[in-house]
Design an enzyme around this catalytic site. Structure first.
Site, PDB file in Angstrom:
ATOM      1  N   LYS A  38       1.073   3.730  -0.433  1.00  0.00           N
ATOM      2  CA  LYS A  38       1.170   3.561   1.019  1.00  0.00           C
ATOM      3  C   LYS A  38       0.898   4.870   1.763  1.00  0.00           C
ATOM      4  O   LYS A  38       0.370   4.859   2.880  1.00  0.00           O
ATOM      5  CB  LYS A  38       2.543   2.992   1.385  1.00  0.00           C
ATOM      6  N   GLY A  46      -4.897 -11.002   1.303  1.00  0.00           N
ATOM      7  CA  GLY A  46      -3.534 -11.427   0.944  1.00  0.00           C
ATOM      8  C   GLY A  46      -2.888 -12.209   2.063  1.00  0.00           C
ATOM      9  O   GLY A  46      -1.726 -11.995   2.398  1.00  0.00           O
ATOM     10  N   ALA A  47      -3.683 -13.163   2.628  1.00  0.00           N
ATOM     11  CA  ALA A  47      -3.273 -13.776   3.901  1.00  0.00           C
ATOM     12  C   ALA A  47      -2.379 -14.993   3.756  1.00  0.00           C
ATOM     13  O   ALA A  47      -1.812 -15.450   4.744  1.00  0.00           O
ATOM     14  CB  ALA A  47      -4.531 -14.164   4.698  1.00  0.00           C
ATOM     15  N   TYR A  66       4.601   2.675  -5.334  1.00  0.00           N
ATOM     16  CA  TYR A  66       4.384   1.995  -4.048  1.00  0.00           C
ATOM     17  C   TYR A  66       4.254   3.001  -2.907  1.00  0.00           C
ATOM     18  O   TYR A  66       3.349   2.908  -2.076  1.00  0.00           O
ATOM     19  CB  TYR A  66       5.549   1.037  -3.805  1.00  0.00           C
ATOM     20  N   SER A 121       3.417   1.458   4.946  1.00  0.00           N
ATOM     21  CA  SER A 121       4.859   1.161   4.887  1.00  0.00           C
ATOM     22  C   SER A 121       5.625   2.415   5.308  1.00  0.00           C
ATOM     23  O   SER A 121       5.117   3.540   5.150  1.00  0.00           O
ATOM     24  CB  SER A 121       5.252   0.797   3.456  1.00  0.00           C
ATOM     25  N   ILE A 152      10.948  -5.886   6.356  1.00  0.00           N
ATOM     26  CA  ILE A 152      10.497  -7.133   6.978  1.00  0.00           C
ATOM     27  C   ILE A 152      10.858  -8.317   6.084  1.00  0.00           C
ATOM     28  O   ILE A 152      10.734  -8.241   4.853  1.00  0.00           O
ATOM     29  CB  ILE A 152       8.956  -7.102   7.218  1.00  0.00           C
ATOM     30  N   VAL A 188      -8.638  -8.769  -4.663  1.00  0.00           N
ATOM     31  CA  VAL A 188      -9.311  -7.660  -3.974  1.00  0.00           C
ATOM     32  C   VAL A 188      -9.124  -6.309  -4.673  1.00  0.00           C
ATOM     33  O   VAL A 188      -9.734  -5.318  -4.286  1.00  0.00           O
ATOM     34  CB  VAL A 188      -8.905  -7.565  -2.484  1.00  0.00           C
TER      35      VAL A 188
END
Ligand code: NAD
Length: 245
Positions: free
Chosen positions: A156, A7-8, A152, A139, A185, A59
């Protein structure tokens, strides 16, 4: 040394890719949708004097992850992936009572199952080389939970348990596995939050500001380096003090 970042093409993954390149790593850039972003990132990385190539794969699908690893190995600069960064992630936020099975499954598939597939594929060669660095992006909500993010936060938190178990299994073979728990972020993932939600989150951050993707990337670069050789199974929060105890 070769690093693969999932996921770059944007956000934190993009910053990680550039930071690793600045630290001298060749980089395999995984993306699943935005080929143009991946190509422009590759060009930026090449300007830093290291090698880079893009690899399209969802992925969260084991076969696609396996093909990606095979393609990386067969690429001109390829070979053993020494550093794997499990970064690909999505959100499908809603309250528990409204959460559909598909909201749950798609988040678990992308955020947790993909890390299992990629790590399993990466450790084979790492174990042979008796060297490897696995860094997975968790996270803060994997540590403290968050209303509206049952799926989520479960994914995580799963990353943290997974990381610790991998760390135990491979510590004797020169492979470390660590997780980073970013706080709030500034990326497209947080752009979509309503201003009143952002204001509320800001109140819980001692640093009084949102973090930059580069601040997460620098922590990843430390875990990716040989300097972190005696650190494994750890979770480092990069969160402006949000979760300190
Ligand atoms: P982002 O949406 O900007 O980037 C996520 C990337 O993952 C995108 O490039 C997307 O295409 C890719 N991706 C999604 N599903 C994929 C799949 N199946 N296969 C391949 N690639 C896939 O978000 P971001 O903020 O940069 O998030 C990066 C990581 O950091 C995620 O794991 C996210 O959960 C985590 N994180 C972000 C924050 C934040 O505040 N932004 C906080 C904590 C953790």
């Amino acid at each position: 040394m070769l690093a693969l970042v999932t996921g770059a093409s944007k956000g934190i993954g993009r910053a990680i890719t550039l930071e690793l390149a600045k630290n001298g790593f060749d980089v395999a850039i995984n993306y699943n949708r935005s080929e143009n972003d991946a190509l422009s990132l590759r060009d930026e990385v090449l300007k830093l004097g290291v090698n880079a190539e893009i690899f399209k794969a969802d992925v969260s699908v084991q076969e696609e992850a396996a093909k990606m690893f095979a393609d990386v190995k067969a690429s001109p600069f390829g070979g053993t992936v020494s550093v794997l960064v499990n970064n690909a992630g999505i959100t499908r936020d809603t309250l528990l009572m409204r959460m559909k099975p598909d909201d749950w499954l798609s988040v678990i598939n992308t955020n947790l199952n993909a890390a299992f597939y990629c790590t399993q594929l990466a450790v084979k060669d790492m174990a042979k080389a008796r060297y490897g660095r696995i860094i997975s992006i968790s996270s803060v909500v994997g540590l403290i939970g968050n209303a509206g993010q049952c799926n989520y936060s479960a994914s995580k938190a799963g990353i943290i348990g997974f990381t610790k178990s991998v760390a135990r299994e491979y510590a004797g073979r020169g492979i470390t596995a660590n997780a980073i728990a970013p706080g709030f972020i500034d990326t497209s993932m947080t752009d979509i939050l309503k201003p009143e939600v952002k204001a509320e989150i800001l109140k819980s951050i001692p640093a009084g500001r949102i973090g930059d993707a580069e601040e997460v990337a620098r922590a990843v670069a430390f875990f990716a380096s040989e300097k972190s050789s005696y650190i494994t199974g750890q979770v480092l929060a990069v969160d402006g003090g949000m979760t300190m105890v």
